[in-house]
Design an enzyme around this catalytic site. Structure first.
Site, short mmCIF file in Angstrom:
data_model
loop_
_atom_site.label_atom_id
_atom_site.label_comp_id
_atom_site.label_asym_id
_atom_site.label_seq_id
_atom_site.Cartn_x
_atom_site.Cartn_y
_atom_site.Cartn_z
CG HIS A 17 36.55 -13.69 -23.58
ND1 HIS A 17 36.98 -12.38 -23.81
CD2 HIS A 17 38.04 -14.53 -23.73
CE1 HIS A 17 38.21 -12.77 -24.59
NE2 HIS A 17 38.37 -13.41 -24.68
CE LYS A 41 49.51 -11.39 -25.16
NZ LYS A 41 48.51 -12.05 -24.38
NE ARG A 89 38.69 -18.27 -30.37
CZ ARG A 89 39.53 -16.56 -30.19
NH1 ARG A 89 39.25 -15.70 -30.09
NH2 ARG A 89 41.03 -17.23 -29.32
CB SER A 127 40.37 -9.57 -27.30
OG SER A 127 40.15 -10.04 -26.59
P1 ADP Z 1 41.65 -14.27 -27.06
O1 ADP Z 1 41.90 -15.20 -27.88
O2 ADP Z 1 40.52 -13.57 -27.91
O3 ADP Z 1 42.23 -12.72 -27.07
P2 ADP Z 1 42.08 -14.14 -24.32
O4 ADP Z 1 43.35 -15.52 -24.66
O5 ADP Z 1 40.91 -13.33 -23.15
O6 ADP Z 1 41.07 -14.22 -25.79
O7 ADP Z 1 41.08 -16.23 -24.72
C1 ADP Z 1 40.65 -16.30 -22.73
C2 ADP Z 1 39.47 -17.66 -23.25
O8 ADP Z 1 38.11 -17.43 -24.00
C3 ADP Z 1 40.17 -18.47 -24.53
O9 ADP Z 1 40.14 -20.42 -23.72
C4 ADP Z 1 39.91 -19.06 -25.83
O10 ADP Z 1 39.79 -20.01 -26.08
C5 ADP Z 1 38.54 -17.23 -25.23
N1 ADP Z 1 37.71 -17.18 -26.24
C6 ADP Z 1 38.25 -16.44 -26.77
N2 ADP Z 1 36.92 -16.03 -27.74
C7 ADP Z 1 36.76 -16.73 -27.66
C8 ADP Z 1 35.28 -16.96 -28.57
N3 ADP Z 1 35.09 -15.53 -30.09
N4 ADP Z 1 34.41 -17.69 -27.87
C9 ADP Z 1 34.45 -18.53 -27.14
N5 ADP Z 1 35.76 -18.49 -26.69
C10 ADP Z 1 36.38 -17.70 -26.78
#
Ligand code: ADP
Length: 160
Positions: A17, A41, A89, A127
């Protein structure tokens, strides 16, 4: 002034992130990291905690952290945002993200969804993976910012 929103659950924020947030901050004048606060959630960290963990790790001065429980596009309209920045990803992210981008574009055409590709080493980082590895006693220090490592370990062990 170009404003971008980086939306997500951030439960908790990972190095994946953070990489997307900092790269967005290099491109846009202002970046708002928007923490989804969806009461139904179940999350490991509360909305306020997730926001505080992000604030502790972000280095760029043009990044703000906020939360929102409704539609992303309503928030984007309210802030007159120019872009929604998402990290991509593996191919597995693509279908869902493409669908979201099309829906958001039809609801609020003024904002473009911009995809930044994940760094190679963050391709499989999420996460939920961090929480699973940590709760089983694995080393998560290469997955999360050092500033918040102990907070995550303690919470996964149920110590705070
Ligand atoms: P997660 O999928 O880890 O629960 P979130 O819902 O918080 O993450 O995702 C928020 C944003 O961050 C999304 O656009 C997701 O694609 C991006 N994101 C999550 N993990 C990564 C990563 N390892 N590398 C790049 N972007 C990421």
């Amino acid at each position: 002034m170009k404003i971008a929103i980086c939306p997500g659950s951030f439960d908790p924020v990972t190095l994946g992130h953070l990489d997307i947030i900092e790269r967005a901050a290099d491109i846009f004048d202002e970046v708002i990291v928007l923490v989804a606060s969806n009461k139904s959630k179940k999350t490991l960290f509360s909305t306020e905690e997730r926001m505080e963990l992000i604030k502790r790790c972000v280095k760029s001065s043009n990044v703000k952290v906020d939360c929102h429980s409704g539609l992303l596009v309503d928030y984007a309209k309210d802030k007159k945002a120019d872009a929604i920045v998402k990290g991509l990803r593996a191919v597995s992210d693509f279908d869902y993200e493409f669908q979201q981008a099309l829906i958001n574009k039809s609801l609020y055409p003024e904002a473009e969804t911009v995809f930044l590709t994940a760094k190679g080493e963050n391709m499989f980082l999420s996460s939920s993976m961090v929480k699973e590895v940590c709760s089983l006693g694995g080393d998560i220090s290469s997955f999360v910012p050092k500033e918040i490592l102990n907070d995550i370990i303690k919470r996964c062990k149920g110590e705070n």
